[in-house]
Design an enzyme around this catalytic site. Sequence first.
Site, PDB file in Angstrom:
ATOM      1  CG  ASP A 183      -1.976  -1.059   1.455  1.00 42.62           C
ATOM      2  OD1 ASP A 183      -2.209  -1.552   0.176  1.00 42.62           O
ATOM      3  OD2 ASP A 183      -2.672  -1.041   2.263  1.00 42.62           O
TER       4      ASP A 183
ATOM      5  CG  HIS B 140       2.483  -8.796   0.625  1.00 44.73           C
ATOM      6  ND1 HIS B 140       1.706  -9.986   1.331  1.00 44.73           N
ATOM      7  CD2 HIS B 140       2.225  -7.928   1.882  1.00 44.73           C
ATOM      8  CE1 HIS B 140       1.241  -9.693   2.523  1.00 44.73           C
ATOM      9  NE2 HIS B 140       1.633  -8.447   2.824  1.00 44.73           N
TER      10      HIS B 140
ATOM     11  CB  SER C  20      10.961   3.072   4.081  1.00 47.81           C
ATOM     12  OG  SER C  20      12.114   3.627   3.458  1.00 47.81           O
TER      13      SER C  20
END
Length: 281
Positions: free
Chosen positions: A88, A145, A248
């Site tokens: 995200d 992921h 980050s």
Amino acid sequence: MSDRLAVLPQYLLPKGALTNFAGRVAGAKGGAYTTRLIRWFVGRYNVNMDEALDPNIAHYKTFNEFFTRALRPDARPLADAAYICPVDGRISQFGDIEDDQIFQAKGHKFSTTALVGGDAQLAAQFQHGSFANLYLSPRDYHRIHMPIDGKLTRMIYVPGELFSVNPTTARGIPGLFARNERVVCVFDTAHGPFVMTLVGATIVGSMATVWHGVVNPPRLPQVTEWKYDDQNIVLKKGDELGRFLLGSTVVMLFQKDVLKFNPAWQPAGPVRLGEEMAQTK
């Protein structure tokens, strides 16, 4: 969550008083104070706790446990795409690698060799390839992921600075993503090798991977490499790769003529884990 990743909140960032203080607060089991801090953060950054596997903020013993919270299994369905978005966040930049140069922001580029810690042979595999820089803000889900099935071959720790990586800083600091501390993960896939780089930043106390656990600290003074040729570490598309404390950027490298990015993608546009990132050419 693996046992090795579960120890992540115990580690503190030693660079600078601000990061030390923030790390201690984030890792502390502060009871009601921790719950108030999380409640303030959720309100300040408009965090959607309905997506969390455990939406009750009082259940998180430390801020770090909350920050690396898991999502409900149905919160991020995987698109029918060759490559899915691994996080995200927001798109910092993406597109073609010009020879060995990656576009950071107007007036700023950095080399693939610098990004991966000086390994020119590794970087050469991505000459004229494709890249994507994705920024995770404080409000975002902070697990990373896999965008595609892959077999892990190498991991490289590269020491560096801890500049902020927000869009304003990206426009102002030359070579930002190749100057900050980072963890470079190299995978083989059905479409050739790809690199997933976890870039550290201000108040990022740790970066961790599911196969190694916490990579930093300790913050080693030199480039350090782990090779996995004799191990069969395979992660499927959508599997968790690692996580950040406290947020980050990830930088991905792909070979030439392998993929074409989602035409809906635009710099500064929002992205979500599981959505279409690219199809194969």
